[in-house]
Scaffold this active site. Sequence first.
Site, short mmCIF file in Angstrom:
data_model
loop_
_atom_site.label_atom_id
_atom_site.label_comp_id
_atom_site.label_asym_id
_atom_site.label_seq_id
_atom_site.Cartn_x
_atom_site.Cartn_y
_atom_site.Cartn_z
NE ARG A 139 -80.03 -44.43 -46.55
CZ ARG A 139 -80.38 -43.70 -45.50
NH1 ARG A 139 -80.27 -42.38 -45.55
NH2 ARG A 139 -80.82 -44.29 -44.40
CD GLU A 172 -73.27 -42.10 -47.79
OE1 GLU A 172 -73.71 -42.43 -46.68
OE2 GLU A 172 -73.72 -41.14 -48.45
CG HIS A 205 -75.20 -39.62 -44.81
ND1 HIS A 205 -75.33 -40.90 -45.32
CD2 HIS A 205 -76.44 -39.27 -44.38
CE1 HIS A 205 -76.59 -41.31 -45.19
NE2 HIS A 205 -77.28 -40.34 -44.62
#
Length: 313
Positions: free
Chosen positions: A233, A262, A280
């Site tokens: 993450r 993001e 991602h």
Amino acid sequence: MATSRPCVLVLNFMAELHQAMLAPYFEVVYAPTAALRAAHIAADAASIRAVLIIGSVGLTAAEMDALPALEIVCALGVGFENIDVAHARARGLVLANGAGTNDDCVADHALALLLAVVRNVPQMDRQCRQGVWRDALPLSGSVSHRRMGIVGLGGIGHKVAQRALGFGMQIGYHGRKPQPEVAHTYFADLVALATWADFLVVATPGGPATRHLVGAEVLAALGAGGYLVNVSRGSVVDTVALADALRGGRLAGAGLDVYESEPQPPAELLDLDGVVLTPHVGGWSPQAIEASVQRFIDNATRHFAGQSVVSPI
């Protein structure tokens, strides 16, 4: 919304073919945007018995309480850091995730990022297209027979280690406690692991407990010849500290599939050649997404049949 099939609220992007996988088992309410999410929670609250979400988006306590018929909350992947787990448990909701369904895909991507940044693949692709030959380029580093530190030796971390062993690497890891069943070297101190490693791969869960776990001190320990890869993450890595280390020549490079900003790209890193970025997608492949959706089907249908879920949180 009367239906004989349980109603599931899907709050993350899902391609039509994967929505079609759900259709035989559930009445699907698809709400991947904030506006649709709020509208359907308000309009269909009495019918929604299941929620499918990704951990980075999550589900709040207030949203759970707005759904009186809710019985089960499932994360599509392994992460669930933004689902209010404590409140869900207090409500008596069943919690499940997609643990293991995309581990191989994420581990593949971690090695792809590492190879790309160490071997300068994106830069050399661009230069080759411009007619630049190898004699004009600096030498790229090797990956084989070096030291990899893994932050978080869970399902994905184990898969990363398996792949690294194929390159003849030595493996060290950091986590909450050592795992006696593995032969890799355990480091109780993350700075010590970073000092030892040539490459640091982050595969630990996100959430408040790991926010900025990899910051200036860890990056300084990894050093001017070190490389960072993050497939966990974005919150785990301090972006400002990372940019500062790269600009100051105190870190060789980074491969990031996740970042704090993001879905917006990390502005601090965009002009740096020693950074490889992907949006991602580490856990995204046709095979991995199909397996994740199938896991949700298995978890939810078992729950509605009065059975235990396959992969509880």
